[in-house]
Design a protein around this motif. Structure first.
Motif, mmCIF file in Angstrom:
data_model
loop_
_atom_site.group_PDB
_atom_site.id
_atom_site.type_symbol
_atom_site.label_atom_id
_atom_site.label_comp_id
_atom_site.label_asym_id
_atom_site.label_seq_id
_atom_site.Cartn_x
_atom_site.Cartn_y
_atom_site.Cartn_z
ATOM 1 N N HIS A 160 36.665 38.984 44.239
ATOM 2 C CA HIS A 160 38.124 39.046 44.161
ATOM 3 C C HIS A 160 38.501 40.512 44.329
ATOM 4 O O HIS A 160 37.630 41.375 44.412
ATOM 5 N N CYS A 201 45.513 39.198 43.536
ATOM 6 C CA CYS A 201 44.161 39.156 44.094
ATOM 7 C C CYS A 201 44.287 39.431 45.585
ATOM 8 O O CYS A 201 45.006 38.736 46.293
ATOM 9 N N GLU A 203 41.706 39.656 47.812
ATOM 10 C CA GLU A 203 40.536 39.277 48.602
ATOM 11 C C GLU A 203 40.495 37.762 48.648
ATOM 12 O O GLU A 203 40.478 37.131 47.586
ATOM 13 N N TYR A 204 40.459 37.175 49.839
ATOM 14 C CA TYR A 204 40.497 35.716 49.923
ATOM 15 C C TYR A 204 39.333 35.109 49.142
ATOM 16 O O TYR A 204 38.186 35.479 49.349
ATOM 17 N N CYS A 205 39.666 34.200 48.196
ATOM 18 C CA CYS A 205 38.629 33.693 47.301
ATOM 19 C C CYS A 205 38.695 32.176 47.155
ATOM 20 O O CYS A 205 38.165 31.620 46.210
ATOM 21 N N HIS A 209 43.787 31.140 46.180
ATOM 22 C CA HIS A 209 43.787 32.613 46.215
ATOM 23 C C HIS A 209 45.190 33.199 46.080
ATOM 24 O O HIS A 209 45.423 34.131 45.323
ATOM 25 N N MET A 212 46.576 33.569 42.602
ATOM 26 C CA MET A 212 45.806 34.318 41.602
ATOM 27 C C MET A 212 46.568 35.605 41.263
ATOM 28 O O MET A 212 46.250 36.689 41.737
HETATM 29 CU CU1 CUA Z 1 40.748 35.863 43.790
HETATM 30 CU CU2 CUA Z 1 41.652 35.901 45.952
#
Ligand code: CUA
Length: 327
Positions: A160, A201, A203-205, A209, A212
């Protein structure tokens, strides 16, 4: 720009923005102001270079236009002096920017003494914050105003990225290792100390996402201490706490609204098709669905969306009671 549009932009961070800081949200820490300074400097250097190069291009186009179509121009074999100059100047500028920004990276990561530590843990799809006294908050970051605060950043699952635009820092949360940065933050110039969804967040998670997010509050030191002490004694199996801690409402609304998962409003007692059979949603179904969601996915929803939650039985019971109350 219209004043309405300007007002809208200035509300993004809740503070004052304008051309003087490239319409970025208000910088709330000393480091953020230094980063803006560096950014501004790079932009101005690039702008001056751009204008210089483009102007020379236009001047040369006009001045050295081909006047005699039957003749070739003079052959030029190079000019050591000119080449040294146009290599050396950009090289020196880049080295200067490199040293300046690298030293900034070290400053951000090396906290001063007497720093207040907050453990930040990213997980699918929520942020957990743990304070030195052991208190934890979820999707709700609070820090004392005007104090040195160090964030030690971890991840429970995938990568993340812990981003607070007002601090101008974006730091990856990487499973299996610790990353960090420290800040000393002021409140917004507007005087309000709570900004909703300011922790992002970056960063693609996975599926959720974009949801987040966490709130950020920069509180006067005394208020902060009172809050963090009170937070420690809050029961950890309390339904509201568990729901928040596990990010349930990222996918389940409580007011009948549509989301990735079924709404909790009116869910209890409802009949639905699960694995081809009609099932009435009761306590047992809900308890099982929390622990093993894929085995209990109702028709119309796909499996693999909801993580299998591990919770204390007491916590599960409280959440089920809570869902039951949403009629
Ligand atoms: Cu955690 Cu995107």
């Amino acid at each position: 720009m219209s004043s309405a549009a300007q007002k809208e932009i200035s509300q993004i961070g809740g503070g004052q923005v304008g051309l003087s800081n490239f319409y970025l949200p208000e910088a709330l820490t000393g480091t953020a102001k230094d980063i803006d300074g560096l950014f501004g400097m790079i932009v101005w250097i690039a702008l001056v270079m751009f204008i210089l190069v483009e102007a020379l291009l236009v001047i040369f186009l006009i001045r050295y236009k081909r006047k005699h179509p039957d003749k070739h121009g003079k052959a030029i074999d190079g000019n050591t002096k000119a080449e040294v100059i146009w290599t050396l100047i950009p090289a020196l500028i880049l080295v200067f920017i490199g040293i300046y920004s690298t030293s900034m990276v070290y400053t951000i990561q090396e906290p001063p003494e007497n720093v207040y530590e907050i453990k930040v843990t990213g997980m699918k799809w929520a942020w957990e914050f743990e304070y030195p006294n052991g208190a934890k908050s979820f999707n709700d970051l609070r820090i004392p105003e005007g104090e040195n605060v160090l964030f030690k950043i971890y991840s429970k699952d995938v990568i993340h990225s812990f981003w607070i635009p007002e601090f101008r820092i974006k730091q990856d949360a990487v499973p299996g290792r610790e990353t960090r940065f420290w800040v000393n933050a002021d409140q917004l110039s507007g005087g309000e100390n709570k900004y909703e969804k300011r922790v992002i967040c970056a960063e693609y998670c996975g599926n959720q996402h974009s949801l987040m997010l966490a709130d950020l509050q920069i509180m006067p030191a005394k208020e902060f201490t009172a809050w963090v002490d009170a937070e420690l004694t809050r029961p950890k199996t309390d339904a509201q706490y568990v729901v928040q801690a596990n990010g349930c409402t990222s996918c389940h609304t409580i007011d009948g609204g549509k989301s990735a998962g079924p709404t909790w409003k009116g869910l209890f007692g409802k009949k639905q098709i699960v694995n081809g059979q009609e099932v009435t949603v009761d306590e047992k179904y809900l308890e099982e669905a929390i622990v093993q969601p894929d085995a209990k996915t109702p028709e119309g929803y796909s499996t693999g969306m909801m993580p299998a939650f591990q919770m204390e039985p007491e916590a599960i019971k409280n959440v089920v009671e809570y869902i039951k109350s949403l009629q």
